[in-house]
Scaffold this motif. Sequence first.
Motif, PDB file in Angstrom:
ATOM      1  N   GLY A  52       0.811  -1.216   0.000  1.00 29.77           N
ATOM      2  CA  GLY A  52       0.000   0.000   0.000  1.00 29.77           C
ATOM      3  C   GLY A  52       0.837   1.255   0.000  1.00 29.77           C
ATOM      4  N   ASP A  53       1.975   1.245   0.684  1.00 30.43           N
ATOM      5  CA  ASP A  53       2.867   2.409   0.720  1.00 30.43           C
ATOM      6  C   ASP A  53       3.998   2.288  -0.288  1.00 30.43           C
TER       7      ASP A  53
ATOM      8  N   LEU B 239       1.578  -9.975  -4.589  1.00 31.54           N
ATOM      9  CA  LEU B 239       1.214 -10.276  -3.206  1.00 31.54           C
ATOM     10  C   LEU B 239       0.845  -8.970  -2.511  1.00 31.54           C
ATOM     11  N   HIS B 240      -0.405  -8.842  -2.095  1.00 33.00           N
ATOM     12  CA  HIS B 240      -0.848  -7.676  -1.337  1.00 33.00           C
ATOM     13  C   HIS B 240      -0.668  -8.021   0.140  1.00 33.00           C
ATOM     14  N   VAL B 241       0.113  -7.195   0.845  1.00 34.31           N
ATOM     15  CA  VAL B 241       0.469  -7.477   2.233  1.00 34.31           C
ATOM     16  C   VAL B 241       0.220  -6.256   3.121  1.00 34.31           C
ATOM     17  N   SER B 242       0.274  -6.484   4.425  1.00 36.55           N
ATOM     18  CA  SER B 242       0.205  -5.374   5.367  1.00 36.55           C
ATOM     19  C   SER B 242       1.303  -5.514   6.402  1.00 36.55           C
TER      20      SER B 242
END
Length: 69
Positions: A8-9, A66-69
């Motif tokens: 996201g960033d 891969l979408h991660v947090s």
Amino acid sequence: MKIIIDNGDSIQVFHDSSDVSVLPKSKLVRTFSDDGTLINEFKLIDKKIALDDDLEKDQTEIVVTLHVS
């Protein structure tokens, strides 16, 4: 092969599958240095696999996002 990690960033791109490990049961994504040292660990939110065709070079690249947090 291209592995994209999007938190996201920022976006990180890897071309060697040994640099990234996905643990589906734990929902973790880990990145490693060239010598195998753990660099980062993320929580897996979503994953997508696509094929990127380059018609000029007559080749296809596998792209894992891969979408991660």
